[in-house]
Design an enzyme around this catalytic site. Structure first.
Site, PDB file in Angstrom:
ATOM      1  N   HIS A  77     -17.005  88.598  78.687  1.00 50.32           N
ATOM      2  CA  HIS A  77     -17.595  88.668  77.168  1.00 50.32           C
ATOM      3  C   HIS A  77     -19.200  88.381  77.424  1.00 50.32           C
ATOM      4  O   HIS A  77     -19.908  88.926  76.840  1.00 50.32           O
ATOM      5  CB  HIS A  77     -16.988  87.475  76.335  1.00 50.32           C
ATOM      6  CG  HIS A  77     -17.201  87.641  74.974  1.00 50.32           C
ATOM      7  ND1 HIS A  77     -16.411  87.046  73.872  1.00 50.32           N
ATOM      8  CD2 HIS A  77     -18.381  88.371  74.468  1.00 50.32           C
ATOM      9  CE1 HIS A  77     -16.996  87.628  72.783  1.00 50.32           C
ATOM     10  NE2 HIS A  77     -18.328  88.132  73.025  1.00 50.32           N
ATOM     11  N   TYR A 120     -13.182  84.598  69.687  1.00 49.56           N
ATOM     12  CA  TYR A 120     -12.977  84.866  68.178  1.00 49.56           C
ATOM     13  C   TYR A 120     -11.775  84.013  67.772  1.00 49.56           C
ATOM     14  O   TYR A 120     -11.748  83.721  66.411  1.00 49.56           O
ATOM     15  CB  TYR A 120     -12.638  86.302  67.836  1.00 49.56           C
ATOM     16  CG  TYR A 120     -13.557  87.245  68.564  1.00 49.56           C
ATOM     17  CD1 TYR A 120     -14.949  86.951  68.932  1.00 49.56           C
ATOM     18  CD2 TYR A 120     -13.126  88.782  68.490  1.00 49.56           C
ATOM     19  CE1 TYR A 120     -15.926  87.959  69.475  1.00 49.56           C
ATOM     20  CE2 TYR A 120     -14.245  89.735  68.768  1.00 49.56           C
ATOM     21  CZ  TYR A 120     -15.413  89.193  69.236  1.00 49.56           C
ATOM     22  OH  TYR A 120     -16.318  90.205  69.516  1.00 49.56           O
TER      23      TYR A 120
END
Ligand code: NAD
Length: 283
Positions: free
Chosen positions: A107, A52
């Site tokens: 992730h 992010y």
């Protein structure tokens, strides 16, 4: 009924708030602002990720809020290109400005994900991660992980909402006490989900919004939930879900919306792309 923060007891005995703020697609300025305002509102969980590119900003938001670190539950995720970096956990913690994460994920089941999972296990043993998890490990990936894990994870973070309730996955992980953390909990802001008549009806009954009804449904499903927003009014609204409870009949009515319909369809080709792309971190 008095508004109170709720906690989930994890399979390793530690506790996690039922709701946190998600920071996907928030640029650093928005992430800093959202994190600070969420913590001032009463949230105690933040969800971010290497990918992010806002971990430093989340760290700033945490510090600006003045919240007590011991009360917080900070979750972040290693990106596939970090799985082969022995310093990935320390570098992630340095970006956040923390000496431990409450929850550390890998992730994606991309690249050498087993090496990534071993980094999580090492961090857990060293106290740098109080709990660990995998994100997007559905289907064959969770099966493969189960044969190889040395430490059972506490969480799996996956897409989940009333259109897609992860039935299959839940039956697979239930016996290990692994919890689901729902991403796209509000359908990524999709009007179709939010406009389902059952939510409008329940919103009127409880004097809440459709978004609040959906978030309450997640919690009563036993999911931890991390709605994202840069809008401070929405951030506050999304936290105000502890003064009512959906009945069993209402939960069953919402269950009828489940049509096994995802918003996000990941392909093997995308996983290969994930393994090749590396985040350019904020400085
Ligand atoms: P979401 O379902 O939380 O939807 C967010 C959108 O809903 C916002 O942009 C806003 O438009 C709208 N919204 C939020 N609150 C609202 C309200 N009260 N009323 C009306 N509209 C409202 O989707 P998301 O933010 O993409 O996902 C949540 C979090 O999950 C992310 O921020 C991230 O932390 C995590 N996530 C993880 C993965 C993963 O691969 N692990 C993928 C996607 C998201």
């Amino acid at each position: 009924m008095k508004k109170a923060m709720q906690m989930i007891k994890l399979n390793n005995g530690i506790e996690c708030p039922e709701i946190g703020i998600g920071t996907y697609m928030l640029n650093p300025g928005d992430a800093e602002n959202s994190v600070r305002e969420a913590l001032k509102t009463g949230y105690r969980m933040i969800d971010t990720a290497n990918a992010y590119v806002n971990e430093r900003a989340c760290g700033r938001g945490i510090r600006e809020s003045g919240a007590d670190r011991k009360e917080l539950f900070i979750s972040t995720k290693l990106w596939p290109t970090e799985y082969s970096n022995p310093d990935a956990v320390d570098e992630t913690l340095a970006r956040l400005g923390l000496d431990y994460a409450d929850l550390l994920y890998i992730h994606q089941p991309a690249g050498n994900w087993l090496a990534g999972y071993r980094l999580l296990e090492k961090a857990y043993r060293e106290g740098k991660a109080k709990s660990i998890g995998v994100s997007n490990f559905e289907g064959r990936y969770i099966g493969e992980l189960m044969r190889k894990w040395e430490i059972v994870p506490q969480f799996i973070q996956v897409e989940a909402h009333p259109y897609f309730t992860q039935k299959e996955l839940r039956s697979l992980i239930g016996k290990y006490g692994i919890r689901i953390m729902s991403w796209y909990p509000l359908g990524h802001g999709d009007g179709k989900l939010m406009d389902e008549p059952v939510f409008a009806e329940l919103a009127a009954k409880y004097s809440k919004s459709s978004a609040q009804i959906i978030l309450r449904w997640h919690i009563q499903m036993g999911f931890a939930v991390i709605p994202g927003s840069r809008n401070v009014d929405h951030i506050r609204e999304n936290f105000n879900i502890f003064d009512f409870q959906l009945t069993e009949d209402e939960m069953s009515r919402i269950a009828r919306l489940d049509r096994g319909e995802r918003y996000y369809h990941r392909t093997e080709e995308q996983l290969a792309q994930f393994a090749a792309w590396h985040p350019v971190y904020e400085t």
